[in-house]
Motif scaffolding. Sequence first.
Motif, mmCIF file in Angstrom:
data_model
loop_
_atom_site.group_PDB
_atom_site.id
_atom_site.type_symbol
_atom_site.label_atom_id
_atom_site.label_comp_id
_atom_site.label_asym_id
_atom_site.label_seq_id
_atom_site.Cartn_x
_atom_site.Cartn_y
_atom_site.Cartn_z
ATOM 1 N N ALA A 38 11.414 2.268 11.580
ATOM 2 C CA ALA A 38 12.587 1.577 11.010
ATOM 3 C C ALA A 38 13.582 2.585 10.436
ATOM 4 O O ALA A 38 14.796 2.448 10.609
ATOM 5 C CB ALA A 38 12.143 0.596 9.933
ATOM 6 N N GLU A 356 17.228 -6.800 7.611
ATOM 7 C CA GLU A 356 16.583 -5.660 8.285
ATOM 8 C C GLU A 356 15.124 -5.476 7.899
ATOM 9 O O GLU A 356 14.309 -5.035 8.702
ATOM 10 C CB GLU A 356 17.333 -4.379 7.906
ATOM 11 N N ARG A 357 14.795 -5.824 6.641
ATOM 12 C CA ARG A 357 13.465 -5.443 6.152
ATOM 13 C C ARG A 357 12.329 -6.163 6.893
ATOM 14 O O ARG A 357 11.187 -5.715 6.840
ATOM 15 C CB ARG A 357 13.359 -5.678 4.640
ATOM 16 N N GLU A 359 12.293 -6.466 10.126
ATOM 17 C CA GLU A 359 12.192 -5.702 11.382
ATOM 18 C C GLU A 359 12.115 -6.574 12.631
ATOM 19 O O GLU A 359 11.399 -6.268 13.583
ATOM 20 C CB GLU A 359 11.007 -4.734 11.319
ATOM 21 N N ARG A 362 15.698 -5.622 15.119
ATOM 22 C CA ARG A 362 15.664 -4.417 15.967
ATOM 23 C C ARG A 362 15.256 -4.768 17.412
ATOM 24 O O ARG A 362 15.748 -4.161 18.369
ATOM 25 C CB ARG A 362 14.681 -3.420 15.348
#
Length: 411
Positions: A38, A356-357, A359, A362
């Motif tokens: 990440a 984002e945390r 994941e 992505r």
Amino acid sequence: MESNETALGAAFDHDAIAREVESRFGEFFRSRVNPTAAQRDRDYATFAPELLAEMAALGLVGFTAPREIGGGGRTWEEWGHALEEIGYRCEDTGLPMLLSYRETATNLMYTSGMRGRPHLIERYAEPAVRGRHFIGWLYTEETDAFDFTTRVARRDGAWVLDGMKKASTGAPTCTCWIVYARIEDSDDTMVVLVEAADPGVTTLPQRSLGMRSLGVSSVRFDNVVLGDDRIIQATDGLSHSQLFVNERRVTGSSWLLGRMRALIQHIIDDTLPKSRFGRRLVEFDTFIAAIGRMQAALESARALLYRVLHRVEQGKHRSSYLHDPLVAVSKYVATEAAVLCADTAQRLAGDHGFFERFEIDRYLRDFYSIVPIIGGQYAIETELGRRVLFFHKGRGDASEPRPLHRPESDA
Ligand SMILES: Cc1cc2nc3c(=O)[nH]c(=O)nc-3n(C[C@H](O)[C@H](O)[C@H](O)COP(=O)(O)OP(=O)(O)OC[C@H]3O[C@@H](n4cnc5c(N)ncnc54)[C@H](O)[C@@H]3O)c2cc1C
């Protein structure tokens, strides 16, 4: 459905490859790659040459390269299956992409060496297998695919290269590139070897949608002087490039299957603790059906890819003049399946797909990054459609553009 049973499952023991990948590389991914995936994405950080050399020592590089240059001597079919398992275990999508890309570039260097340029094997292919050279492949420009502005010209007994290539996978660690350039005052293409340290070579890092650990960059050549020893192929560079494209389409989609498997598990794990209206979310029919839809996409892509890997192994693709339609279809189907999985995961994840945390975002960015690579999805559709129409009309009308593929049975 975690087993890998397909119609060809009996012909190839995928589970044996899965066990091998786990025992040889599993711990390496868990301890050396996944914890920083990440962060690499956020920072556009690429893999350090030392880490890449470690991967080479483990056998993650040169899996298919001939044993006489230190490679594993394994088949494309084995590598394709191994890449699925690597993609499943490696949480940085850029890495299986980089490994499969560089494997092809190294193989192409070896093949070029065997075609009368033996010094290329000793200087570049063998060190690449040992993790001491990192080879890139530079074809694409902003122009039409067959109309390079990058040129080589003969000056004072040497070749001088000028131009710009828009995208180099793994550019920050590339020590050399296979470069396609038009020969001055001709319509022909030469293939040359350019080293990153050659005066006049500049890499220009680019910000990108996904697979940021690849460090995709543009590369510019200003008055780069090359001796005759840097000629990889003096003429007909376009057919040389096809050797790369064909193999990339096969291995370029096999690792995607593993990433899709990982995403399906990721989204289930993310959803397991959630309850809505007093019921666990994983028990909602909409959730269960969505997981089934992702699995169906994965299994369809897998069935086709295994068939293509088997066919490639038999060497049938080589009878096709430019490229094999079924190979292109397998890239196409795997990409569509991956995009469907990423899109479905976003809808299932709620705001976990946004932050984002968790994941999950992505996967979406990484999977969409495959769409343009080695033949955009629309380009593959168009070529296939043209082929079907051409042969439907009874070997075609001379006034129509010919399809790129020859007719060929898949049997
Ligand atoms: C992550 C990544 C890494 C890359 N690494 C490299 C690298 O290392 N070396 C390198 O040389 N290149 C590299 N590329 C470039 C890549 O290979 C090109 O993006 C690809 O070849 C497509 O070319 P293009 O982007 O010019 O698309 P275009 O050809 O401009 O396509 C634009 C649109 O037109 C459509 N289209 C194109 N042709 C047709 C057709 N015949 N019929 C119908 N529609 C068509 C496409 O599907 C797309 O929708 C990389 C790209 C990415 C995203």
